[in-house]
Design a protein around this motif. Structure first.
Motif, PDB file in Angstrom:
ATOM      1  N   TRP A 162      18.489 -52.367  13.916  1.00  0.00           N
ATOM      2  CA  TRP A 162      17.087 -52.703  14.103  1.00  0.00           C
ATOM      3  C   TRP A 162      16.502 -53.211  12.793  1.00  0.00           C
ATOM      4  O   TRP A 162      17.088 -53.028  11.711  1.00  0.00           O
TER       5      TRP A 162
ATOM      6  N   THR B 224      12.420 -53.754  10.978  1.00  0.00           N
ATOM      7  CA  THR B 224      10.973 -53.603  11.145  1.00  0.00           C
ATOM      8  C   THR B 224      10.289 -53.775   9.797  1.00  0.00           C
ATOM      9  O   THR B 224      10.934 -53.737   8.745  1.00  0.00           O
ATOM     10  N   GLU B 225       8.986 -53.962   9.832  1.00  0.00           N
ATOM     11  CA  GLU B 225       8.203 -54.121   8.606  1.00  0.00           C
ATOM     12  C   GLU B 225       7.098 -53.073   8.553  1.00  0.00           C
ATOM     13  O   GLU B 225       6.445 -52.791   9.566  1.00  0.00           O
TER      14      GLU B 225
ATOM     15  N   ASP C 155      13.274 -50.942  18.863  1.00  0.00           N
ATOM     16  CA  ASP C 155      13.668 -52.261  19.340  1.00  0.00           C
ATOM     17  C   ASP C 155      14.999 -52.630  18.700  1.00  0.00           C
ATOM     18  O   ASP C 155      15.060 -53.038  17.546  1.00  0.00           O
TER      19      ASP C 155
ATOM     20  N   ARG D 259      10.354 -54.495   4.279  1.00  0.00           N
ATOM     21  CA  ARG D 259      11.275 -54.622   5.403  1.00  0.00           C
ATOM     22  C   ARG D 259      12.268 -53.459   5.386  1.00  0.00           C
ATOM     23  O   ARG D 259      12.814 -53.094   4.347  1.00  0.00           O
TER      24      ARG D 259
END
Length: 287
Positions: A107, A109-110, A97, A115
């Motif tokens: 991008w 993300t976790e 994403d 993170r």
């Protein structure tokens, strides 16, 4: 639980059956690296790929890259390198994403409370890199929104001078100091992880640590004298394994891609169980 993050970089995948202009079989080298990663215990929770995933950024190279990475049963988090093409990456990794500004490959993300943020340092048609105000502004906003999470910033070009002059000349030519200022505003950034220089390099950098992972293919020779010729070396290929614990502290291991021969001391010497119990209880280790 600790987060185990494998970082593979500078894969330089070729079309099937090809070798690089320098004569390196990067495809075979990546197969070895993937086998080593899958043999780790515990297995990594994610694999970050910090650029130069292919050698020329072509569709057939990206397709072969996907095949070579298929045995990895963890999320793949790629960032763009100077040998890659953003459109090819989008076709190869449609699951990513890209929440950052277009056309850049960025991008966030976790994973298990940690993170991971990928930023794009590439300049179309060039080997050196940069970070413009648009990319840095997005990073600043993203870090501000997740200030309570230990964070890795993932990129291709290192933002510092390593002392290998000819690689530094093709490194991050613009935006390094601005990135340093952004990171300084966000102390939750535990590590900035990079590729590009084809050898393991670690530095303190402002309020954090920046590390460069070795290539899974070929390594750059360690020359710290100005104007020495550009040279490669037959040093072993490798990758980094970052382990982030519950407090957000990070330990980085340099892993040789070759599967090592392991010598089990418990099988060679008697009294191992008693020795192990003593270690667990904190008894002194006498010579």
């Amino acid at each position: 639980m600790a987060l185990h993050l494998a970082q593979l970089t500078d894969l330089h995948v070729q079309a099937p059956g090809s070798v690089s202009d320098l004569g390196y079989d990067s495809n075979a080298a990546l197969e070895v690296a993937v086998e080593r990663v899958t043999g780790l215990s515990p297995r990594p929770d994610a694999i970050v790929l910090t650029g130069d995933l292919t050698d020329h950024g072509t569709a057939d190279e990206f397709a072969h890259l996907v095949e070579l990475l298929r045995p990895l049963d963890a999320p793949l988090l790629p960032v763009a390198g100077n040998h890659d093409e953003r459109l090819g990456m989008a076709d190869a990794f449609p699951e990513i994403d890209r929440a950052g500004p277009q056309p850049f490959w960025q991008w966030s993300t976790e994973l298990d409370g940690v993170r991971l943020v990928g930023i794009d340092t590439t300049i179309e048609g060039r080997h050196d890199g940069e970070l413009c105000d648009t990319r840095l502004g997005w990073l600043d906003d993203e870090l501000a929104a997740t200030a309570d999470q230990p964070t890795f910033v993932c990129m291709h070009h290192p933002p510092f001078r390593t002392g290998i002059w000819w690689m530094d000349a093709g490194g991050l030519r613009r935006g390094g100091e601005e990135l340093r200022a952004v990171i300084a505003r966000h102390p939750q950034v535990r590590r900035v992880i990079c590729g590009h220089h084809h050898r393991s390099i670690i530095t303190t950098w402002g309020t954090t640590v920046v590390s460069v992972a070795p290539s899974t293919s070929h390594q750059i020779h360690l020359d710290l004298v100005e104007e020495t010729p550009a040279r490669f070396t037959d040093e072993s290929a490798g990758f980094h394994l970052h382990v982030c614990d519950d407090r957000g502290d990070v330990v980085t291991h340099v892993v040789d891609c070759r599967t090592p021969e392991v010598l089990d001391l418990a099988q060679l010497f008697g009294g191992w169980e008693g020795f192990r119990q003593g270690l667990r209880e904190g008894r002194p280790m006498h010579k």
